[in-house]
Write an enzyme that holds these catalytic residues in place. Structure first.
Site, short mmCIF file in Angstrom:
data_model
loop_
_atom_site.label_atom_id
_atom_site.label_comp_id
_atom_site.label_asym_id
_atom_site.label_seq_id
_atom_site.Cartn_x
_atom_site.Cartn_y
_atom_site.Cartn_z
N HIS A 123 0.90 -1.11 -0.10
CA HIS A 123 0.18 -0.01 0.00
C HIS A 123 0.98 1.28 -0.08
O HIS A 123 2.04 1.13 0.62
CB HIS A 123 -0.78 -0.13 1.30
CG HIS A 123 -2.01 0.76 1.34
ND1 HIS A 123 -1.62 2.18 1.88
CD2 HIS A 123 -3.35 0.93 1.18
CE1 HIS A 123 -2.88 2.88 2.00
NE2 HIS A 123 -3.79 2.09 1.64
N ASP A 200 3.34 -4.63 8.30
CA ASP A 200 1.92 -3.61 8.04
C ASP A 200 0.80 -4.86 8.15
O ASP A 200 0.57 -5.45 7.20
CB ASP A 200 2.11 -3.04 6.62
CG ASP A 200 0.76 -2.23 6.39
OD1 ASP A 200 -0.39 -2.43 6.96
OD2 ASP A 200 0.65 -1.78 5.14
N GLN A 203 -4.41 -5.46 6.85
CA GLN A 203 -5.31 -6.22 6.21
C GLN A 203 -5.16 -7.69 7.06
O GLN A 203 -5.57 -8.74 6.43
CB GLN A 203 -5.27 -6.21 4.70
CG GLN A 203 -5.42 -5.06 4.12
CD GLN A 203 -6.91 -4.68 4.24
OE1 GLN A 203 -7.75 -5.33 4.47
NE2 GLN A 203 -6.94 -3.34 3.78
N LYS A 226 -10.43 -0.80 10.79
CA LYS A 226 -10.43 -2.25 9.74
C LYS A 226 -10.75 -3.39 10.58
O LYS A 226 -10.85 -4.47 9.95
CB LYS A 226 -9.31 -2.22 8.84
CG LYS A 226 -8.87 -0.98 8.06
CD LYS A 226 -7.86 -1.47 7.16
CE LYS A 226 -7.36 -0.11 6.40
NZ LYS A 226 -7.92 0.08 5.00
N1 PMP Z 1 -1.68 -0.80 4.40
C1 PMP Z 1 -2.43 -1.23 4.21
C2 PMP Z 1 -2.29 -2.67 3.46
C3 PMP Z 1 -3.89 -1.13 3.95
O1 PMP Z 1 -4.89 -1.73 3.25
C4 PMP Z 1 -4.05 0.17 4.41
C5 PMP Z 1 -5.74 0.82 4.31
N2 PMP Z 1 -6.15 0.64 3.00
C6 PMP Z 1 -3.20 1.01 5.05
C7 PMP Z 1 -1.98 0.48 5.04
C8 PMP Z 1 -3.35 2.33 5.82
O2 PMP Z 1 -4.15 2.37 6.65
P1 PMP Z 1 -5.01 3.65 7.37
O3 PMP Z 1 -5.60 4.18 6.18
O4 PMP Z 1 -6.18 3.22 8.21
O5 PMP Z 1 -3.93 4.26 8.01
#
Ligand code: PMP
Length: 407
Positions: A123, A200, A203, A226
């Protein structure tokens, strides 16, 4: 506990509403999850009865909030099986947790010409903070690629590692393809070279059991929103040995010990990394969300979601000219796809009018889209409160999309 989907759905009032006169089908769970009533009630309870700032007050309500905030930390600690509750730092979410480590670990441990390995599956939140760090320190990023199924090519890792590698960072689960990465194997390999690993877990935690002690990861980050908790909550787990050596991330109240104009000393863990008033009501509700997940049982969640994934993959694959992106052997309940000749945005717009919420676009993973040479996908992501009947509605919706574009 028996997995009673009807009872579970009753805990999420939002799911029983209609949009555009159609029953809502919420398949955007990888972006954010819905909140059970007990989490919403917890927020209301604390604002109605106990609200007072934490840590500094001697009075009843402040003590109540402080205790509940620290209890929530303990719930998180137990949820991921950390050694100590002071290894749990409350943040605003995964993004902040990553920035915290990139900034603080980066300041302390990264110097010119050092290397950080990240995966091609990341991400943007797990790319850009490291890029900013590398720009600041004149360090370098190396990328571990994935194959066309969406699986990391682990055999390449050994060749990417050098004496200059200071950190390996990757996600537990890919948000755009659903791949569950073999993080334990990667951590073992990294540690055999004395390299720490940042995971990270944005997910990861909501779909399967996570045991940071067993994984032996050095850092693990995730977002509350999440995993059925309020927005603006998150966690950074870090091994004590790293957190102790890392300088504060932000300055402000609570993170200090003694302040004079000449010199300031810092608070102990975890408060060293929690400057300013924390989102204590959010954290308390976060704890409640994890208790709720425990009451359902993460193994029951994983089982139901696997059924949804298998059913959904089979069903959606029946649609002509539809390609699923991400066919890893180990996957969570995410189906990313494209129908030949139909822009994902157009498909998403039509599905929306049918009451079906999916996400379209690059899902903040442009390098993943570049790998497949596509602009984006339609992504349906399931949570444990979803049903096979809802997948049938998606299937019918997609048939309508195809029909509209063919006519
Ligand atoms: N890493 C991954 C794999 C994600 O799916 C996400 C959110 N889509 C994030 C980081 C960022 O999370 P947040 O926006 O809640 O900080």
């Amino acid at each position: 506990m028996d997995f009673d989907i009807k009872k579970i759905r009753n805990d999420f009032q939002i799911l029983s509403q209609q949009v555009y006169g159609k029953p809502l089908v919420y398949f955007d769970n990888a972006a954010t999850t819905q909140k059970p009533q007990c989490v919403i009630d917890k927020i209301t309870e604390f604002y109605q009865k106990y609200n007072a700032n934490v840590h500094r007050g001697v009075h009843f309500m402040s003590a109540k909030c402080t205790e509940a905030n620290e209890n929530a930390r303990n719930i998180v600690k137990n949820f991921i099986n950390a050694n100590h509750s002071h290894e749990i730092i409350f943040t605003h979410g995964t993004t902040e947790s990553i920035n915290l480590v990139a900034s603080s670990f980066g300041d302390r441990f990264i110097t010119k010409d050092d290397e950080i390995i990240i995966s091609e599956l990341e991400h943007h939140s797990n790319i850009v903070p490291w890029q900013l760090l590398c720009e600041r320190k004149q360090a370098k990023i190396k990328v571990l690629p994935f194959n066309d199924k969406g699986e990391l090519i682990i055999e390449n890792l050994e060749t990417l590692i050098s004496k200059k590698t200071k950190l390996i960072t990757l996600n537990h689960v890919s948000n755009s393809l659903g791949t569950i990465n073999p993080i334990k194997k990667i951590i073992e390999l990294a540690h055999s070279h004395n390299i720490p690993v940042f995971i990270d877990g944005a997910q990861g935690v909501q779909h399967q059991e996570v045991d940071v002690k067993e994984l032996d990861c050095d850092f693990y980050a995730f977002s509350g929103h999440k995993i059925f908790a309020p927005t603006g909550t998150g966690v950074l787990y870090g091994k004590e040995k790293w957190l102790e050596q890392m300088p504060p991330y932000q300055g402000g109240g609570d993170m200090i010990d003694i302040v004079t104009f000449e010199n300031t000393t810092y608070n102990e863990l975890p408060f060293k990394f929690e400057a300013g008033t924390p989102n204590y009501v959010g954290n308390i509700a976060f704890g409640k969300a994890l208790e709720y997940v425990n009451s359902i049982g993460i193994e029951n969640i994983a089982k139901h979601e696997k059924e949804l994934l298998d059913y959904g993959t089979k069903k959606i694959s029946q649609i002509e000219n539809l390609t699923i992106y991400g066919n890893a052997k180990n996957k969570t309940s995410v189906i990313s796809f494209l129908i030949n000749g139909i822009h994902p945005y157009d498909a998403g717009m039509i599905l929306d009018k049918l009451g079906i919420a999916v996400r379209t676009g690059h899902h903040c993973t442009q390098p993943v889209m570049d790998h497949f040479n596509i602009p984006g996908t339609v992504r349906a992501s399931f949570a444990f409160y979803n049903t096979t009947e809802e997948i049938d509605i998606l299937y019918e919706g997609l048939l309508k999309v195809v029909k509209m574009f063919n006519s």
